[in-house]
Design a protein around this motif. Structure first.
Motif, PDB file in Angstrom:
ATOM      1  N   VAL A  29      -2.080   6.741   4.215  1.00 24.14           N
ATOM      2  CA  VAL A  29      -2.813   6.678   2.782  1.00 24.14           C
ATOM      3  C   VAL A  29      -4.230   4.957   3.745  1.00 24.14           C
ATOM      4  O   VAL A  29      -3.192   4.343   3.821  1.00 24.14           O
ATOM      5  CB  VAL A  29      -2.113   6.574   2.161  1.00 24.14           C
ATOM      6  N   ALA A  30      -5.019   5.754   3.685  1.00 20.49           N
ATOM      7  CA  ALA A  30      -5.987   4.685   4.216  1.00 20.49           C
ATOM      8  C   ALA A  30      -6.428   4.307   3.013  1.00 20.49           C
ATOM      9  O   ALA A  30      -7.089   5.013   2.854  1.00 20.49           O
ATOM     10  CB  ALA A  30      -6.961   4.721   4.956  1.00 20.49           C
ATOM     11  N   TYR A  31      -6.189   3.105   2.469  1.00 19.04           N
ATOM     12  CA  TYR A  31      -7.274   2.454   0.275  1.00 19.04           C
ATOM     13  C   TYR A  31      -8.675   1.680   1.242  1.00 19.04           C
ATOM     14  O   TYR A  31      -8.580   0.956   2.055  1.00 19.04           O
ATOM     15  CB  TYR A  31      -6.184   1.386   0.209  1.00 19.04           C
ATOM     16  N   TYR A  32      -9.234   2.268   0.280  1.00 19.56           N
ATOM     17  CA  TYR A  32     -10.443   2.050   0.486  1.00 19.56           C
ATOM     18  C   TYR A  32     -10.468   0.292  -0.393  1.00 19.56           C
ATOM     19  O   TYR A  32     -10.104  -0.269  -1.176  1.00 19.56           O
ATOM     20  CB  TYR A  32     -11.658   2.632  -0.021  1.00 19.56           C
ATOM     21  N   ARG A  33     -11.622  -0.696   0.588  1.00 21.48           N
ATOM     22  CA  ARG A  33     -11.514  -1.470  -0.006  1.00 21.48           C
ATOM     23  C   ARG A  33     -12.476  -1.835  -1.486  1.00 21.48           C
ATOM     24  O   ARG A  33     -13.147  -0.932  -1.776  1.00 21.48           O
ATOM     25  CB  ARG A  33     -12.360  -3.009   0.897  1.00 21.48           C
ATOM     26  N   ASN A  34     -11.728  -2.961  -2.094  1.00 15.55           N
ATOM     27  CA  ASN A  34     -12.351  -2.640  -3.485  1.00 15.55           C
ATOM     28  C   ASN A  34     -12.269  -0.632  -4.313  1.00 15.55           C
ATOM     29  O   ASN A  34     -12.883  -0.376  -5.288  1.00 15.55           O
ATOM     30  CB  ASN A  34     -14.381  -2.773  -4.070  1.00 15.55           C
ATOM     31  N   GLY A  35     -11.474  -0.350  -4.025  1.00 16.84           N
ATOM     32  CA  GLY A  35     -11.681   0.749  -4.482  1.00 16.84           C
ATOM     33  C   GLY A  35     -12.038   1.878  -4.270  1.00 16.84           C
ATOM     34  O   GLY A  35     -12.413   3.239  -4.587  1.00 16.84           O
ATOM     35  N   ARG A  36     -13.386   2.068  -3.653  1.00 14.84           N
ATOM     36  CA  ARG A  36     -14.549   2.986  -3.942  1.00 14.84           C
ATOM     37  C   ARG A  36     -14.689   2.904  -1.485  1.00 14.84           C
ATOM     38  O   ARG A  36     -14.629   1.974  -0.722  1.00 14.84           O
ATOM     39  CB  ARG A  36     -15.913   1.737  -4.022  1.00 14.84           C
ATOM     40  N   GLY A  37     -15.510   4.421  -1.496  1.00 14.54           N
ATOM     41  CA  GLY A  37     -15.451   4.574  -0.084  1.00 14.54           C
ATOM     42  C   GLY A  37     -16.167   6.172  -0.552  1.00 14.54           C
ATOM     43  O   GLY A  37     -17.102   6.293  -1.167  1.00 14.54           O
TER      44      GLY A  37
END
Length: 127
Positions: A29-37
């Motif tokens: 799972v690659a999590y977006y920086r600041n929850g947005r992508g």
């Protein structure tokens, strides 16, 4: 080093069990920086960094993307993909459950204690 002994093949009372190497984890799972992508940008970025990702191996997943590595080489690349401050991903982690299986080992030919003795300490006997 992790291993899974081969408990049913060539079993002898006093022999050392054969060691089978566990392949690297394949789901990440690659999590977006600041929850947005942006999913399209993410797929291009990952393809550039780790190689072609087969169709269906990249999906939106909460605040990130779920990636299934196509082979061991790509899995190792995912494990070591840098998440620098200018990267679109904050962290990349192995999926907490998709990389493991649960099951039951049962045999009328071998005693429970014999099977447990050949298994790693994470294996438990359940009655």
């Amino acid at each position: 080093m992790d291993y899974i002994p081969n408990v049913f093949e060539n079993y002898l009372e006093n022999s050392v069990p054969e060691v089978c190497h566990i392949p690297p984890q394949r789901w990440f799972v690659a999590y977006y920086r600041n929850g947005r992508g942006n999913f399209i940008h993410d797929s291009r970025y990952l393809s550039k960094e780790i190689g072609t990702i087969p169709e269906g191996n990249l999906k939106k997943y909460g605040k990130g993307v779920l990636v299934r590595a196509k082979d061991n080489t790509q899995a190792r690349m995912m494990q070591h993909l840098p998440c620098t401050s200018d990267s679109m991903f904050e962290t990349i982690k192995a999926h907490p459950t998709f990389n493991y299986s649960k099951g039951c080992v049962y045999s009328q030919e071998f005693p429970d204690e014999g099977i447990l003795a050949m298994c790693p300490s994470s294996i438990q006997k359940v009655t």
